[in-house]
Design a protein around this motif. Structure first.
Motif, PDB file in Angstrom:
ATOM      1  N   SER A  40       2.395  -2.226  -5.335  1.00 29.69           N
ATOM      2  CA  SER A  40       1.500  -1.076  -5.455  1.00 29.69           C
ATOM      3  C   SER A  40       0.402  -1.082  -4.389  1.00 29.69           C
ATOM      4  O   SER A  40      -0.315  -0.095  -4.239  1.00 29.69           O
ATOM      5  CB  SER A  40       0.854  -1.068  -6.853  1.00 29.69           C
ATOM      6  N   SER A  41       0.265  -2.188  -3.683  1.00 27.84           N
ATOM      7  CA  SER A  41      -0.767  -2.252  -2.645  1.00 27.84           C
ATOM      8  C   SER A  41      -0.326  -3.196  -1.531  1.00 27.84           C
ATOM      9  O   SER A  41       0.670  -3.912  -1.673  1.00 27.84           O
ATOM     10  CB  SER A  41      -2.099  -2.736  -3.238  1.00 27.84           C
ATOM     11  N   SER A  43      -0.307  -6.368   1.054  1.00 27.52           N
ATOM     12  CA  SER A  43      -0.512  -7.817   0.919  1.00 27.52           C
ATOM     13  C   SER A  43      -0.607  -8.423   2.308  1.00 27.52           C
ATOM     14  O   SER A  43       0.096  -8.012   3.232  1.00 27.52           O
ATOM     15  CB  SER A  43       0.644  -8.458   0.149  1.00 27.52           C
ATOM     16  N   THR A  90       2.613  -3.399   3.981  1.00 25.79           N
ATOM     17  CA  THR A  90       2.181  -2.254   3.175  1.00 25.79           C
ATOM     18  C   THR A  90       3.405  -1.508   2.655  1.00 25.79           C
ATOM     19  O   THR A  90       4.087  -0.809   3.414  1.00 25.79           O
ATOM     20  CB  THR A  90       1.311  -1.292   4.007  1.00 25.79           C
TER      21      THR A  90
END
Lengths: 115, 152
Positions: A40-41, A43, A90
């Motif tokens: 979801s985001s 890293s 991403t």
């Protein structure tokens, strides 16, 4: 005398070539695996560079996470920061409720090359 | 001496050349992993079907990122598929159907035989088909409750 000078220059060239061939250049991630969570985001992971010469870093700009059993995919983008020595993954935007549940995997090859 | 010079020059050039062609390049491989949790969302709401008003169907939506099965049961199962009003009863049949997946369920108590996955919400329509209501049918409120169970 001229001959001796030429021999000396020749040896110098040879020596410089040998020294240049032994430049230090290596790269390694701080961890062999990066867990993207539920994707979801973004890293980020750090890497270490050991270089005695100028270098460039390169990695594929995009990649695909693949479901380990059913082949479902999620795309992602890769950015490499030479200044911070970090690589950021991403994942493309998606709704995790609508994406096939389970485990996904992929890999990224980061290359360091002497200039 | 001249020959030595040529030899050394050749060696030097060879050294330079070898330096130029040696790929001074290293790589490291990063493994990526991720896990997406199971999600099953059922939006059925509570619907009252009014046979007198000829309202005999209602919709529910299901979205799931894992395979699931569907099972329908009814409160009046002891008497079969019947709408009850006291001791009075009206037989009925039903279907729960999804046009997109060409899936239809018509039997209470049976679990769908094959698992399906809906990563996007799909609409299932429950339709009730009561037996003929005649003048001989006693007036009253006839009821049954149908429960749709999603299992994954």
């Amino acid at each position: 005398m001229v001959g001796v000078t030429r021999v000396f220059l020749g040896l110098l060239l040879l020596l410089s070539a040998v020294i240049k061939a032994e430049d230090v250049l290596s790269i390694s991630f701080s961890n062999p695996t990066l867990d993207l969570g539920d994707m979801s985001s973004a890293s980020t992971i750090a890497f270490t560079v050991d270089a005695s010469t100028d270098y460039t870093l390169s990695a594929p700009a995009t990649g695909v996470m693949t479901h380990t059993t059913n082949g479902a995919t999620v795309g992602y983008c890769v950015t490499v920061s030479k200044i911070n020595s970090t690589l950021t993954v991403t994942p493309n935007a998606f709704n995790s409720q609508l994406q096939s549940a389970g485990d996904y995997s992929s890999s990224i090859v980061l290359t360091i090359a002497a200039i | 001496m001249k020959n030595n010079y040529k030899l050394l020059s050749a060696l030097a050039l060879s050294g330079i050349f070898s330096t130029a062609v040696i790929a001074i390049e290293e790589t490291d491989t990063l493994g990526l992993s991720s896990t997406i949790a199971t999600s099953v969302v059922v939006d059925a709401g509570t619907h009252t079907l009014d046979l007198a008003a000829d309202t005999t169907s209602s919709d529910m939506t299901i979205s799931a990122n894992v395979p699931f099965t569907i099972k329908l049961t009814n409160a009046n199962s002891a008497t079969g598929s019947k709408l009850l009003s006291g001791t009075d009863e009206i037989d009925y049949s039903f279907s729960l159907a999804n046009v997109e997946t060409d899936t239809t369920y018509t039997t209470f108590g049976e679990t769908s035989s094959s698992q399906v996955t809906h990563v996007d919400a799909k609409t299932y329509t429950l339709t009730i088909d009561p037996a003929a209501i005649t003048a001989a049918t006693d007036a009253g409120t006839y009821t049954d409750t149908i429960t749709v169970t999603i299992t994954h």
